[in-house]
Design a protein around this motif. Structure first.
Motif, PDB file in Angstrom:
ATOM      1  N   LEU A 279       4.199  -6.045 -11.261  1.00 52.91           N
ATOM      2  CA  LEU A 279       2.997  -5.948 -10.220  1.00 52.91           C
ATOM      3  C   LEU A 279       1.977  -4.958 -10.825  1.00 52.91           C
ATOM      4  CD1 LEU A 279       5.008  -6.173  -6.964  1.00 52.91           C
ATOM      5  CD2 LEU A 279       3.893  -7.930  -8.083  1.00 52.91           C
ATOM      6  N   TYR A 280       0.681  -5.389 -10.395  1.00 54.58           N
ATOM      7  CA  TYR A 280      -0.433  -4.499 -10.950  1.00 54.58           C
ATOM      8  C   TYR A 280      -0.615  -3.375  -9.721  1.00 54.58           C
ATOM      9  CZ  TYR A 280      -5.580  -3.339 -11.232  1.00 54.58           C
ATOM     10  OH  TYR A 280      -6.817  -2.636 -11.286  1.00 54.58           O
ATOM     11  N   LEU A 281      -0.960  -2.194 -10.292  1.00 53.66           N
ATOM     12  CA  LEU A 281      -1.234  -1.250  -9.337  1.00 53.66           C
ATOM     13  C   LEU A 281      -2.840  -1.164  -9.005  1.00 53.66           C
ATOM     14  CD1 LEU A 281      -0.741   1.615  -8.029  1.00 53.66           C
ATOM     15  CD2 LEU A 281      -1.394   2.628 -10.008  1.00 53.66           C
ATOM     16  N   ASP A 282      -2.893  -1.661  -7.654  1.00 54.31           N
ATOM     17  CA  ASP A 282      -4.277  -1.942  -7.152  1.00 54.31           C
ATOM     18  C   ASP A 282      -4.702  -0.392  -6.477  1.00 54.31           C
ATOM     19  OD1 ASP A 282      -6.606  -2.416  -5.640  1.00 54.31           O
ATOM     20  OD2 ASP A 282      -5.744  -4.202  -4.602  1.00 54.31           O
ATOM     21  N   ASP A 283      -5.613   0.351  -7.162  1.00 58.07           N
ATOM     22  CA  ASP A 283      -5.901   1.646  -6.622  1.00 58.07           C
ATOM     23  C   ASP A 283      -6.241   1.542  -5.117  1.00 58.07           C
ATOM     24  OD1 ASP A 283      -5.245   2.950  -8.890  1.00 58.07           O
ATOM     25  OD2 ASP A 283      -7.160   2.630  -9.864  1.00 58.07           O
ATOM     26  N   THR A 284      -7.072   0.593  -4.879  1.00 63.45           N
ATOM     27  CA  THR A 284      -7.689   0.359  -3.364  1.00 63.45           C
ATOM     28  C   THR A 284      -6.478   0.321  -2.444  1.00 63.45           C
ATOM     29  OG1 THR A 284      -7.792  -2.125  -3.231  1.00 63.45           O
ATOM     30  CG2 THR A 284      -9.538  -1.141  -4.399  1.00 63.45           C
ATOM     31  N   LEU A 285      -5.294   0.258  -2.855  1.00 60.18           N
ATOM     32  CA  LEU A 285      -4.157   0.225  -1.890  1.00 60.18           C
ATOM     33  C   LEU A 285      -3.214   1.551  -1.884  1.00 60.18           C
ATOM     34  CD1 LEU A 285      -2.619  -3.359  -2.313  1.00 60.18           C
ATOM     35  CD2 LEU A 285      -4.143  -2.492  -0.645  1.00 60.18           C
TER      36      LEU A 285
ATOM     37  N   LEU B 223      -6.653   1.356   5.545  1.00 58.89           N
ATOM     38  CA  LEU B 223      -5.901   0.294   4.662  1.00 58.89           C
ATOM     39  C   LEU B 223      -5.706  -0.938   5.194  1.00 58.89           C
ATOM     40  CD1 LEU B 223      -2.572   2.689   3.343  1.00 58.89           C
ATOM     41  CD2 LEU B 223      -4.592   1.714   1.966  1.00 58.89           C
ATOM     42  N   ILE B 224      -5.601  -1.032   6.426  1.00 60.45           N
ATOM     43  CA  ILE B 224      -5.375  -2.298   7.150  1.00 60.45           C
ATOM     44  C   ILE B 224      -6.906  -2.820   7.285  1.00 60.45           C
ATOM     45  CG2 ILE B 224      -3.311  -1.717   8.332  1.00 60.45           C
ATOM     46  CD1 ILE B 224      -5.007  -0.998  10.944  1.00 60.45           C
ATOM     47  N   GLU B 225      -8.067  -2.285   6.784  1.00 59.97           N
ATOM     48  CA  GLU B 225      -9.084  -2.941   7.105  1.00 59.97           C
ATOM     49  C   GLU B 225      -9.646  -3.579   5.610  1.00 59.97           C
ATOM     50  OE1 GLU B 225     -11.239  -3.156   9.635  1.00 59.97           O
ATOM     51  OE2 GLU B 225      -9.713  -2.385  10.949  1.00 59.97           O
ATOM     52  N   ARG B 226      -8.459  -3.369   4.449  1.00 63.58           N
ATOM     53  CA  ARG B 226      -8.668  -4.080   3.344  1.00 63.58           C
ATOM     54  C   ARG B 226      -8.763  -5.637   3.392  1.00 63.58           C
ATOM     55  NH1 ARG B 226     -10.749   0.349   0.670  1.00 63.58           N
ATOM     56  NH2 ARG B 226      -9.266   2.163   0.552  1.00 63.58           N
TER      57      ARG B 226
ATOM     58  N   ALA C  90       0.829  -1.179   0.037  1.00 61.77           N
ATOM     59  CA  ALA C  90       0.013  -0.031   0.055  1.00 61.77           C
ATOM     60  C   ALA C  90       0.924   1.194   0.050  1.00 61.77           C
ATOM     61  CB  ALA C  90      -0.959  -0.010   1.200  1.00 61.77           C
ATOM     62  N   PHE C  91       0.066   2.219  -0.358  1.00 59.60           N
ATOM     63  CA  PHE C  91       1.040   3.581  -0.493  1.00 59.60           C
ATOM     64  C   PHE C  91       0.158   4.723   0.130  1.00 59.60           C
ATOM     65  CE2 PHE C  91       2.483   7.443  -2.596  1.00 59.60           C
ATOM     66  CZ  PHE C  91       3.826   7.437  -2.311  1.00 59.60           C
ATOM     67  N   ILE C  92       0.719   5.562   0.848  1.00 64.84           N
ATOM     68  CA  ILE C  92       0.173   6.797   1.462  1.00 64.84           C
ATOM     69  C   ILE C  92       0.603   8.236   0.862  1.00 64.84           C
ATOM     70  CG2 ILE C  92      -0.714   8.171   3.532  1.00 64.84           C
ATOM     71  CD1 ILE C  92      -0.339   5.573   5.158  1.00 64.84           C
TER      72      ILE C  92
END
Length: 359
Positions: free
Chosen positions: A225-231, A249-252, A198-200
Motif C-alpha cells: 500500500l502506498y503511503l499517502d502523506d495527505t493522510l 482528515l475527514i475533510e479529505r 489515516a494516521f495521527i
C-alpha cells in the motif's frame, strides 16, 4: 481560657524553640532512639504494640522527618522522586498506579513533580530531586536532555526512564513494543479491507511516537500500500490535537475509511470530530487508538486499541530503581532495558469494508 493537654503543650513549646526531633519522640514514648528510627523508617522487626505507641507519640508531638538531613547524614530518605508531564490522562494514571502499589512493598514514598512539558522544567526538577531529597527518580516519557542524564550518571544517582529511550543507551528503561503494536493495528485494519488508513502522529521528540509511525508505515509497505502523506496528521499525544487532526482528515477527498491515532487520547479527540461532522463510528469510519487507557472501554462505541501493560511498566520501573538504590557505591550500575509486549484489543470502533465502501 483555652486548655492545652500535656502533649499539645509540649508540642507547642517545642514549635517555638525548634522542630520536634526523633530524640523527643523516643523520650516521650519511653523507647530507644534506634527503635523509633526503625519504626519511622518502616522496618518490620518491631512489636506492633511498640510501633503503634511510637507512631501515636510522633503524631501528638507533631514530628516531621527531616529527609534532607537524614540523607546528608548518610542514610536513606526512603523517598522516590517521580517526574511526569501531567496527571490529566489515564495513561499517566495507570503507570503511576503501578508505581504507587509497588513502592509500598519496599516501604518507600513518592515525591511527585509535573512538568507540563514546560521548557527547562524537567531538568530543574531532576536537579532538585537528585540533590539529597530522594534516593532515586523515575522519569515518565521525559523529553530527555543529555546534559542532565550525564549529571545523574556522574553523581551515580539511581534513575529509570519509562516509555522513552536514552539515545546513548546508558539508562535503565522500561518500555513496550511500540513498533510492533502499531504494525499489528495497521495490519488489522488492512485485514478488514481498509486501504485509505489515516494516521495521527504523536509528539515527535518521543521515541514511542517515532516507533509507532514507523510501524504504521512498515505495515502499509508489507501489504503493498502506498503511503499517502495527505493522510498523515501531526499530533502531540493530547486530546485537542487529536480533535484538530481528525477534523482535517475527514475533510479529505476521498475521505479515509479508517483513522489510527498514536494514542487513545488523540483517538478520543478524533472521535469527537467525526461525530460533529455527522458521521458514525464504525459505519462511516473505523477508529483505532494506542495504550488502552480506562476511558477507551467507557466510550460508545468502545475503542479498539493497542494495549500497553501500563501498570506493569510502573511496577517494573520501581523494581529496577530499588535494585539500583540498594547497590553499594562500589557496584557498577549496568543499564537494563525491559520491553513488554503490546497486544491489539478488538472492541466496537472498527468494521470490515468492501471495495464498494472505498469508492
Amino acid at each position: 481560657m483555652t486548655y492545652f493537654g500535656k502533649h499539645a503543650l509540649m508540642a507547642a513549646n517545642r514549635t517555638k524553640n525548634g522542630k520536634v526531633t526523633i530524640h523527643d519522640v523516643a523520650r516521650e514514648s519511653g523507647v530507644s532512639y534506634s527503635t523509633v528510627s526503625r519504626v519511622l523508617n518502616g522496618f518490620a522487626f518491631v512489636k506492633e504494640e511498640t510501633r503503634a505507641k511510637v507512631l501515636a507519640t510522633a503524631d501528638k508531638l507533631g514530628y516531621v522527618a527531616n529527609m534532607q538531613a537524614r540523607s546528608l547524614a548518610g542514610g536513606k530518605t526512603r523517598i522516590i522522586g517521580l517526574v511526569v508531564p501531567g496527571l490529566d490522562n489515564g495513561y499517566i494514571g495507570e503507570i503511576v498506579r503501578g508505581i504507587d502499589e509497588e513502592i509500598a512493598k519496599f516501604n518507600y514514598d513518592l515525591m511527585l513533580y509535573t512538568t507540563r512539558r514546560r521548557v527547562g522544567s524537567e531538568a530543574h526538577y531532576v536537579k532538585t530531586i537528585s540533590n539529597g531529597l530522594t534516593d532515586g527518580v523515575i522519569l515518565i516519557v521525559p523529553l530527555l536532555d543529555r546534559e542532565y542524564l550525564n549529571s545523574l550518571r556522574d553523581h551515580n544517582f539511581p534513575y529509570v526512564v519509562v516509555d522513552q529511550i536514552d539515545p546513548q543507551f546508558h539508562s535503565s528503561v522500561v518500555d513496550s513494543t511500540n513498533w510492533q503494536g502499531a504494525y499489528d493495528a495497521t495490519s488489522y485494519l488492512i485485514g478488514l479491507g481498509h486501504r485509505r488508513i489515516a494516521f495521527i502522529k504523536g509528539l515527535e521528540p518521543l521515541q514511542s511516537a517515532a516507533d509507532r509511525f514507523a510501524g504504521y508505515k512498515a505495515a502499509l509497505a508489507d501489504h503493498d500500500l502506498y503511503l499517502d502523506d495527505t493522510l498523515v496528521a501531526d499530533g502531540d499525544f493530547f486530546n485537542p490535537s487529536g480533535y484538530e487532526a481528525g477534523r482535517r482528515l475527514i475533510e479529505r477527498t476521498p475521505r479515509p475509511t479508517a483513522i489510527f491515532a498514536a494514542n487513545d487520547l488523540m483517538a478520543l479527540g478524533a472521535m469527537q470530530a467525526i461525530r460533529e461532522r455527522g458521521l458514525s463510528i464504525p459505519e462511516d469510519i473505523s477508529l483505532v487508538g494506542f495504550d488502552d487507557i480506562p476511558q477507551s472501554a467507557m466510550v460508545h462505541p468502545q475503542l479498539t486499541t493497542v494495549r500497553q501493560p501500563l501498570e506493569q511498566m510502573g511496577r517494573i520501573a520501581v523494581s529496577l530503581l530499588v535494585e539500583q538504590i540498594e547497590q553499594t557505591d562500589s557496584q557498577e550500575r549496568t543499564p537494563r532495558r525491559v520491553t513488554l509486549a503490546t497486544r491489539l484489543v478488538e472492541r466496537e470502533s472498527c468494521r470490515s469494508i468492501t471495495v464498494e465502501d472505498e469508492d
